[in-house]
Motif scaffolding. Sequence first.
Motif, PDB file in Angstrom:
ATOM      1  N   GLU A  39      39.857  33.144  36.604  1.00 58.63           N
ATOM      2  CA  GLU A  39      40.188  34.009  37.721  1.00 58.63           C
ATOM      3  C   GLU A  39      39.252  33.920  38.917  1.00 58.63           C
ATOM      4  O   GLU A  39      39.609  34.354  40.007  1.00 58.63           O
ATOM      5  CB  GLU A  39      40.262  35.469  37.237  1.00 58.63           C
ATOM      6  CG  GLU A  39      41.352  35.686  36.199  1.00 58.63           C
ATOM      7  CD  GLU A  39      41.350  37.082  35.601  1.00 58.63           C
ATOM      8  OE1 GLU A  39      40.844  38.024  36.270  1.00 58.63           O
ATOM      9  OE2 GLU A  39      41.853  37.237  34.469  1.00 58.63           O
ATOM     10  N   SER A  40      38.067  33.368  38.745  1.00 61.93           N
ATOM     11  CA  SER A  40      37.147  33.277  39.882  1.00 61.93           C
ATOM     12  C   SER A  40      37.452  32.020  40.693  1.00 61.93           C
ATOM     13  O   SER A  40      37.991  31.042  40.178  1.00 61.93           O
ATOM     14  CB  SER A  40      35.693  33.244  39.401  1.00 61.93           C
ATOM     15  OG  SER A  40      35.408  32.028  38.739  1.00 61.93           O
ATOM     16  N   LYS A  41      37.094  32.065  41.978  1.00 62.83           N
ATOM     17  CA  LYS A  41      37.325  30.909  42.849  1.00 62.83           C
ATOM     18  C   LYS A  41      36.568  29.680  42.343  1.00 62.83           C
ATOM     19  O   LYS A  41      37.131  28.592  42.291  1.00 62.83           O
ATOM     20  CB  LYS A  41      36.882  31.232  44.281  1.00 62.83           C
ATOM     21  CG  LYS A  41      37.756  32.227  44.990  1.00 62.83           C
ATOM     22  CD  LYS A  41      37.205  32.539  46.367  1.00 62.83           C
ATOM     23  CE  LYS A  41      38.004  33.643  47.044  1.00 62.83           C
ATOM     24  NZ  LYS A  41      37.386  34.022  48.338  1.00 62.83           N
ATOM     25  N   ASP A 159      35.587  42.080  35.663  1.00 65.50           N
ATOM     26  CA  ASP A 159      36.177  42.162  36.999  1.00 65.50           C
ATOM     27  C   ASP A 159      35.111  42.170  38.085  1.00 65.50           C
ATOM     28  O   ASP A 159      35.249  41.505  39.113  1.00 65.50           O
ATOM     29  CB  ASP A 159      37.057  43.415  37.124  1.00 65.50           C
ATOM     30  CG  ASP A 159      38.339  43.309  36.326  1.00 65.50           C
ATOM     31  OD1 ASP A 159      38.839  42.178  36.142  1.00 65.50           O
ATOM     32  OD2 ASP A 159      38.860  44.351  35.884  1.00 65.50           O
ATOM     33  N   ARG A 160      34.058  42.903  37.844  1.00 66.76           N
ATOM     34  CA  ARG A 160      32.992  42.981  38.852  1.00 66.76           C
ATOM     35  C   ARG A 160      32.283  41.638  39.014  1.00 66.76           C
ATOM     36  O   ARG A 160      31.962  41.225  40.131  1.00 66.76           O
ATOM     37  CB  ARG A 160      31.996  44.069  38.473  1.00 66.76           C
ATOM     38  CG  ARG A 160      30.888  44.174  39.483  1.00 66.76           C
ATOM     39  CD  ARG A 160      30.238  45.489  39.513  1.00 66.76           C
ATOM     40  NE  ARG A 160      29.063  45.432  40.366  1.00 66.76           N
ATOM     41  CZ  ARG A 160      27.989  46.142  40.168  1.00 66.76           C
ATOM     42  NH1 ARG A 160      27.943  47.009  39.174  1.00 66.76           N
ATOM     43  NH2 ARG A 160      26.951  46.041  40.972  1.00 66.76           N
ATOM     44  N   VAL A 161      32.051  40.939  37.913  1.00 64.17           N
ATOM     45  CA  VAL A 161      31.400  39.629  37.984  1.00 64.17           C
ATOM     46  C   VAL A 161      32.284  38.668  38.764  1.00 64.17           C
ATOM     47  O   VAL A 161      31.795  37.923  39.629  1.00 64.17           O
ATOM     48  CB  VAL A 161      31.088  39.086  36.573  1.00 64.17           C
ATOM     49  CG1 VAL A 161      30.597  37.659  36.634  1.00 64.17           C
ATOM     50  CG2 VAL A 161      30.069  39.981  35.872  1.00 64.17           C
ATOM     51  N   ASN A 166      33.236  35.575  43.616  1.00 58.76           N
ATOM     52  CA  ASN A 166      34.127  35.210  44.720  1.00 58.76           C
ATOM     53  C   ASN A 166      33.491  35.499  46.073  1.00 58.76           C
ATOM     54  O   ASN A 166      33.719  34.755  47.028  1.00 58.76           O
ATOM     55  CB  ASN A 166      35.467  35.942  44.588  1.00 58.76           C
ATOM     56  CG  ASN A 166      36.312  35.394  43.461  1.00 58.76           C
ATOM     57  OD1 ASN A 166      36.063  34.313  42.937  1.00 58.76           O
ATOM     58  ND2 ASN A 166      37.312  36.141  43.071  1.00 58.76           N
ATOM     59  N   SER A 167      32.729  36.551  46.159  1.00 58.86           N
ATOM     60  CA  SER A 167      32.098  36.892  47.431  1.00 58.86           C
ATOM     61  C   SER A 167      30.994  35.901  47.782  1.00 58.86           C
ATOM     62  O   SER A 167      30.601  35.795  48.946  1.00 58.86           O
ATOM     63  CB  SER A 167      31.545  38.319  47.399  1.00 58.86           C
ATOM     64  OG  SER A 167      30.441  38.416  46.535  1.00 58.86           O
TER      65      SER A 167
END
Length: 169
Positions: A39-41, A159-161, A166-167
Amino acid sequence: MKRFPLSLWLSAALVLLAVPALAQTSKVGFVNPQRIINESKIGKIAQEDLAQLGKEKDRRVRLALDKVNKLQEGLKEDALSVSEQQSRETELRTTVRDYEQLVQNSNQEIQNEERKLIRFVMRRADSILKGIAKERGFTMILTDPEIIGYVDGSMDITDRVIQELNSMM
């Protein structure tokens, strides 16, 4: 029976009362590495690279299989001499062995690359995990969903990780 002085009784009582205060409570968090990869970029980019490698390996394996199939078809010809038949059978055995080795090596290389991908992404997430652990007071963060039977939703920080990874991109 000897009497203990009042001060010894008082000291013993204080020690017994202080023991539970010394025991530190542990707080455990959980993160799902597979979700981070999926799910992460950064995980998606790494998966695309892995997919490209898989396509290239698959292309090479298909070419080797085509060669095996052509050699098998060549053996079916009726007009082959005995020595020519034996020569082609030897070539086929060698080609099949090479094909099987190629498949095995390709699978191994893809598995190795997948492990590297997971380590790379999780190394990026490590500083985020440490920050969240400090912030939320976790003494431990588990990362293996295979060994965990139940995780309270408030302890799952996946989710937070993902959001923080992503940021960074």
